[in-house]
Design an enzyme around this catalytic site. Structure first.
Site, mmCIF file in Angstrom:
data_model
loop_
_atom_site.group_PDB
_atom_site.id
_atom_site.type_symbol
_atom_site.label_atom_id
_atom_site.label_comp_id
_atom_site.label_asym_id
_atom_site.label_seq_id
_atom_site.Cartn_x
_atom_site.Cartn_y
_atom_site.Cartn_z
ATOM 1 N N SER A 1 -50.363 -48.855 -35.053
ATOM 2 C CA SER A 1 -49.275 -48.263 -34.249
ATOM 3 C C SER A 1 -47.967 -48.914 -34.612
ATOM 4 O O SER A 1 -47.480 -48.775 -35.858
ATOM 5 C CB SER A 1 -49.649 -48.372 -33.062
ATOM 6 N N ASP B 1 -42.738 -43.769 -33.988
ATOM 7 C CA ASP B 1 -43.918 -44.689 -34.708
ATOM 8 C C ASP B 1 -44.482 -44.615 -35.804
ATOM 9 O O ASP B 1 -44.831 -43.366 -36.185
ATOM 10 C CB ASP B 1 -44.372 -45.443 -33.664
ATOM 11 N N ASP C 1 -47.907 -44.159 -36.485
ATOM 12 C CA ASP C 1 -48.840 -43.007 -36.289
ATOM 13 C C ASP C 1 -48.332 -41.997 -35.231
ATOM 14 O O ASP C 1 -49.438 -41.158 -35.065
ATOM 15 C CB ASP C 1 -50.439 -43.887 -35.580
ATOM 16 N N ASP D 1 -47.273 -41.305 -32.268
ATOM 17 C CA ASP D 1 -47.772 -40.761 -30.971
ATOM 18 C C ASP D 1 -46.934 -41.150 -29.997
ATOM 19 O O ASP D 1 -47.111 -41.104 -28.709
ATOM 20 C CB ASP D 1 -49.151 -41.394 -30.427
#
Length: 462
Positions: free
Chosen positions: A106, A251, A253, A255
């Site tokens: 993340s 970010d 990833d 999400d």
């Protein structure tokens, strides 16, 4: 070197000794435990799992180890390659797979990586399920398949486009309005898979003026990958230089979503969900949910539309659980995480972008004007360092008792409401600290509220 095993997955820094960093042996052990747990859950050996990763430098190595471990258990794997967390979640649903693993740390820096674990609904596994995976890993209770029963590998790079197509199919997304608005947008994808997905989405939405910075998915992050104001100076500067209407950042990833206004100022990560919820509520009534540490502005906007707001414990799993319980039409977290159940129960920056741009186009406002149309709150984030011997739970009980005449929520720590202000006290699960978040109408008042509460805790400790 750091290795953190928790109910939500395993994460750590690359390198070091086994059990001290995220070593190849730790990756194999944990992936095997997860696969074994799913086999037990489904009472079957032949399962299908989806695997995808962000663009971290270590991603291809971790990906290979994870896939090899799962196939060694006899599990078939669909490898999405470079992908996003919400894309993997949707692929699990679309493939009717038994689960999935997202290889991403993340917003953590480049030396980190992690395995995030999904169930057959494409949602993060529960705390109880995570405990079972940890137990299997600890006991090394794996049974690998013989040579004739190894799992098959299928590679599929179509799912980012399928994800985008699903977003475009939502009744709330107005590509005509977005195209007519003729937005000029700068994208900062922090050298990860947002650099693939976000430009594709913007093109599909009809946005023709797109400039990317840090969009090459090299995994060598140009700045700290958490989308906070201090890390977005390049984006702010690019907006001013290009005379752009908006900046978009995600970010690694994809999400979490944050916007930067046309003057280079932050729209506010806390306000991504507020703006999107305002738009969705104008189209479809219903409840909203965010976690206890998120801004009160969502509650204000929800009540303005005549609907009920609910708070959940911190953590995406808890937000989703509460959303299902109250049949929420939208929810998420104040870190820029937007969850739209009509698409899937997961934080999704791509759907957040589509809804935000539709809202901005329909209002015909500048980003600064849209931001100023919402209640203005500021959150002050603090912590008190404790000794390992400190009874944190007892401190929280005493604070709740002191403020028993106020509205107090003890769902997750202690949250105390004061008119339009609040303070949230939570203990850390990993270190001896109490986190103190306070929200008020400006920085000074939020900081003062936090300081007052911290002083009271100090008197309890003394």
């Amino acid at each position: 070197m750091t290795l953190i095993k928790s109910i939500s997955g395993i994460r750590g820094t690359i390198g070091g000794k086994v059990g001290e960093g995220l070593s190849p042996l730790d990756i194999v052990k944990f992936a095997s435990a997860y696969g074994t747990w799913l086999q037990e859950e489904n009472n079957a050996k032949k399962l299908t799992l989806v695997v995808g990763r962000d663009a971290r430098i270590s991603g291809s190595i971790v990906n290979s180890l994870v896939i090899a471990s799962l196939r060694s258990l006899g599990i078939n794997v669909i490898d999405l390659g470079l992908s996003t967390t919400p894309t993997v979640e949707m692929a699990v649903m679309m493939e009717k797979a038994h689960g999935g693993i997202i290889i991403t740390a993340s917003h953590n820096p480049k030396e980190w990586n992690a395995l995030k674990l999904l169930n057959g609904k494409g949602e993060f596994i529960s705390g109880a399920e995570g405990e079972r995976v940890l137990d299997i890993a600890e006991r090394e209770a794996f049974h690998f398949a013989d040579v004739d029963s190894l799992g098959k590998l299928t590679q599929n790079n179509e799912y980012i486009q399928k994800h985008i197509d699903a977003v475009l199919g939502l009744p709330y997304v107005d590509t005509k309005a977005i195209a007519e608005a003729d937005f000029s947008i700068i994208v900062d994808a922090v050298n990860s898979t947002g650099g693939i997905a976000v430009p594709l989405l913007l093109d599909a939405l009809g946005v023709k003026k797109v400039t990317g910075i840090h969009c090459e998915p090299t995994g060598v992050f140009a700045h700290n990958p958490e989308p906070l104001p201090a890390h977005l100076k390049d984006l702010s500067q690019a907006i001013i230089e290009h005379g752009a209407d908006l900046g978009i950042t995600v970010d690694p990833d994809v999400d979490r979503l944050a916007m930067v206004c046309e003057d280079g100022t932050m729209f506010g990560e806390e306000y991504t969900l507020v703006a999107v919820a305002d738009y969705v509520l104008s189209k479809k009534g219903g409840a909203t949910v965010s976690n206890l540490s998120s801004t009160r502005a969502l509650r204000d906007v929800t009540e303005k539309h005549g609907h009920q707001y609910y708070a959940s414990a911190v953590g995406e799993v808890n937000v989703v659980e509460k959303m299902k319980a109250v049949n929420a039409v939208i929810g998420g977290e104040g870190n820029g995480g937007v969850i739209l159940p009509e698409l899937h129960y997961g934080r999704d920056a791509l759907v957040g972008i589509a809804l935000f741009l539709t809202h901005l186009a329909n209002t015909k406002l500048k980003a600064t004007e849209l931001r100023d149309s919402y209640p203005k709150y500021t959150i002050s984030k603090n912590k008190i360092q404790l000794t390992p011997e400190t009874n944190v739970d007892q401190i929280l009980v005493k604070m709740a008792d002191r403020y028993s005449k106020q509205e107090v929520d003890s769902t997750d720590g202690v949250k105390i409401y004061f008119e339009k202000e609040w303070v949230h006290l939570r203990k850390s699960n990993t270190e001896p600290i109490i986190r103190i978040y306070a929200e008020s109408e400006n920085d000074v008042k939020a900081d003062q509220l936090a300081k007052n509460i911290m002083a009271e805790i100090e008197t309890i400790l003394s």
